[in-house]
Design an enzyme around this catalytic site. Structure first.
Site, PDB file in Angstrom:
ATOM      1  N   ASP A  78       0.551  -0.893   0.484  1.00  0.00           N
ATOM      2  CA  ASP A  78       0.172  -0.092   0.043  1.00  0.00           C
ATOM      3  C   ASP A  78       0.568   1.300   0.228  1.00  0.00           C
ATOM      4  O   ASP A  78       1.812   1.382   0.943  1.00  0.00           O
ATOM      5  CB  ASP A  78      -1.162  -0.481   0.832  1.00  0.00           C
ATOM      6  CG  ASP A  78      -1.434   1.245   1.643  1.00  0.00           C
ATOM      7  OD1 ASP A  78      -1.777   2.096   0.343  1.00  0.00           O
ATOM      8  OD2 ASP A  78      -2.708   0.903   2.466  1.00  0.00           O
ATOM      9  N   ASN A 105       2.334   5.518 -10.122  1.00  0.00           N
ATOM     10  CA  ASN A 105       1.339   5.183 -10.835  1.00  0.00           C
ATOM     11  C   ASN A 105      -0.192   4.805 -10.226  1.00  0.00           C
ATOM     12  O   ASN A 105      -1.188   5.679 -10.686  1.00  0.00           O
ATOM     13  CB  ASN A 105       1.511   4.752 -12.332  1.00  0.00           C
ATOM     14  CG  ASN A 105      -0.242   4.308 -12.941  1.00  0.00           C
ATOM     15  OD1 ASN A 105      -0.296   5.085 -13.645  1.00  0.00           O
ATOM     16  ND2 ASN A 105      -0.696   3.226 -12.440  1.00  0.00           N
ATOM     17  N   TYR A 176      -9.728  14.333  -5.800  1.00  0.00           N
ATOM     18  CA  TYR A 176      -8.601  14.205  -7.228  1.00  0.00           C
ATOM     19  C   TYR A 176      -8.849  14.874  -7.515  1.00  0.00           C
ATOM     20  O   TYR A 176      -6.872  15.243  -7.588  1.00  0.00           O
ATOM     21  CB  TYR A 176      -9.610  13.200  -7.545  1.00  0.00           C
ATOM     22  CG  TYR A 176      -8.989  13.095  -8.816  1.00  0.00           C
ATOM     23  CD1 TYR A 176      -9.012  11.182  -8.537  1.00  0.00           C
ATOM     24  CD2 TYR A 176      -9.604  13.259 -10.085  1.00  0.00           C
ATOM     25  CE1 TYR A 176      -7.972  10.596  -9.333  1.00  0.00           C
ATOM     26  CE2 TYR A 176      -8.507  12.962 -10.837  1.00  0.00           C
ATOM     27  CZ  TYR A 176      -8.334  11.260 -11.047  1.00  0.00           C
ATOM     28  OH  TYR A 176      -7.207  10.416 -12.109  1.00  0.00           O
ATOM     29  N   LYS A 180      -3.800  15.919  -7.231  1.00  0.00           N
ATOM     30  CA  LYS A 180      -3.256  15.802  -8.923  1.00  0.00           C
ATOM     31  C   LYS A 180      -3.115  17.153  -8.632  1.00  0.00           C
ATOM     32  O   LYS A 180      -1.253  17.187  -9.220  1.00  0.00           O
ATOM     33  CB  LYS A 180      -4.919  15.504  -9.952  1.00  0.00           C
ATOM     34  CG  LYS A 180      -4.824  13.988  -9.823  1.00  0.00           C
ATOM     35  CD  LYS A 180      -3.774  12.887  -9.670  1.00  0.00           C
ATOM     36  CE  LYS A 180      -4.357  11.622  -9.552  1.00  0.00           C
ATOM     37  NZ  LYS A 180      -3.346  10.334  -9.709  1.00  0.00           N
ATOM     38  N   VAL A 209      -9.038   7.857 -19.230  1.00  0.00           N
ATOM     39  CA  VAL A 209      -8.220   6.453 -20.044  1.00  0.00           C
ATOM     40  C   VAL A 209      -9.230   5.051 -19.869  1.00  0.00           C
ATOM     41  O   VAL A 209      -9.848   5.647 -18.525  1.00  0.00           O
ATOM     42  CB  VAL A 209      -7.042   6.401 -19.392  1.00  0.00           C
ATOM     43  CG1 VAL A 209      -5.781   4.878 -20.040  1.00  0.00           C
ATOM     44  CG2 VAL A 209      -5.921   7.866 -19.731  1.00  0.00           C
ATOM     45  N   THR A 211     -10.008   2.852 -18.064  1.00  0.00           N
ATOM     46  CA  THR A 211     -10.056   2.041 -16.744  1.00  0.00           C
ATOM     47  C   THR A 211     -10.834   1.523 -16.289  1.00  0.00           C
ATOM     48  O   THR A 211     -11.249   2.082 -16.114  1.00  0.00           O
ATOM     49  CB  THR A 211      -8.116   1.861 -16.384  1.00  0.00           C
ATOM     50  OG1 THR A 211      -8.546   3.478 -15.608  1.00  0.00           O
ATOM     51  CG2 THR A 211      -7.171   2.587 -17.784  1.00  0.00           C
TER      52      THR A 211
END
Length: 275
Positions: A78, A105, A176, A180, A209, A211
């Site tokens: 983690d 990532n 988020y 970022k 993206v 995913t």
């Protein structure tokens, strides 16, 4: 003729490597000769409305790296826990040596239709997306400095690291976007620290993206509830990017092509941030 291997002899440490972008980065770096340390949590986080990667996913990354002739060690851990990151670094050093390349990532996005606990979503997102990057770089960069051979670090941010578009006051979206943006602050501060040691560090800023992070029912509900905040409004007629699109930017930054590139925020976003 075989595949050119410009990264032969290099070691790449990749977080969030069990699937999605992280798996793609692992495979493409391995295809070019890098040996891979792949780290992933392989368990769910309660505030995240989709299933995170599993141990089977991580083993699939191993299989795909080996299929292109790569050498890989996979470690469960983690990024929020410095001890887990340190253990992964130790495993890397034992098998391959000090990393030459780091791709931070690992990330989560907790957007959902109805948010049950905004505070927890905010804190978890900051911890994974921002503190996890801090933990990763601080576990490895001093070793790169001590080795004295330079290196390249790539932090995966987002278009949300350059824009507040889609903001709705929720813990997930705010966390988020804040995380970022924070990754950019880390990169710029780390760049001053690392440049004298010939260690380059840059951020990549993808638009959406395709995913598991975005392709799930709760994200669809969030889009339905926030049509004006739809974050996939790219300028080019490209609804979603593919993981390989981000991997190609990683390759540019870590290979000889990026040897003089540091401190850069690189959008790979189909024109999203310029729109």
């Amino acid at each position: 003729m075989g595949q050119e291997q410009p990264l032969a002899g290099k070691v790449a440490f990749i977080t969030g490597a069990a699937r999605g972008q992280g798996r793609s980065h692992a495979v493409e770096l391995a295809r070019r000769g890098a040996r891979i340390l792949a780290m992933d949590i392989c368990e769910d986080i309660d505030s995240v409305p989709y299933g995170l990667a599993t141990a089977d996913d991580l083993q699939q990354t191993v299989a795909e790296v080996e299929a292109v002739g790569g050498d890989i060690v996979a470690v469960t851990g983690d990024v929020r826990e410095p001890a887990d990151v340190a253990a992964a670094v130790d495993a890397c050093r034992e098998r391959f040596g000090v990393p030459d390349i780091v791709v931070a990532n690992a990330g989560i996005n907790s957007q959902r239709g109805e948010e049950p606990d905004a505070q927890q979503a905010f804190v978890d997102t900051i911890m994974v997306n921002l503190v996890g990057v801090w933990n990763t770089v601080h576990a490895i960069a001093p070793l790169m400095i001590e080795r004295g051979e330079g290196g390249s670090i790539v932090l995966i941010s987002s278009t949300n690291g350059l824009s507040g578009r889609g903001g709705d006051g929720s813990g997930a979206v705010t966390g988020y976007t804040a995380s970022k943006h924070g990754v950019v602050g880390l990169m710029r501060s780390f760049m001053i620290w690392l440049a004298p040691h010939n260690i380059r560090i840059n951020t990549i800023h993808p638009a959406g993206v395709l995913t598991a992070m975005v392709a799930h029912d709760e994200m669809a509900r969030w889009f339905a509830n926030n049509p004006e905040g739809h974050t996939m409004g790219n300028a080019l007629p490209v609804p979603m990017l593919e993981p390989i699109d981000i991997s190609r930017a990683v390759l540019y930054l870590v290979e000889e092509s990026g040897r003089h590139v540091t401190g850069v925020t690189m959008p790979v976003d189909a024109g999203f941030t310029a729109k």
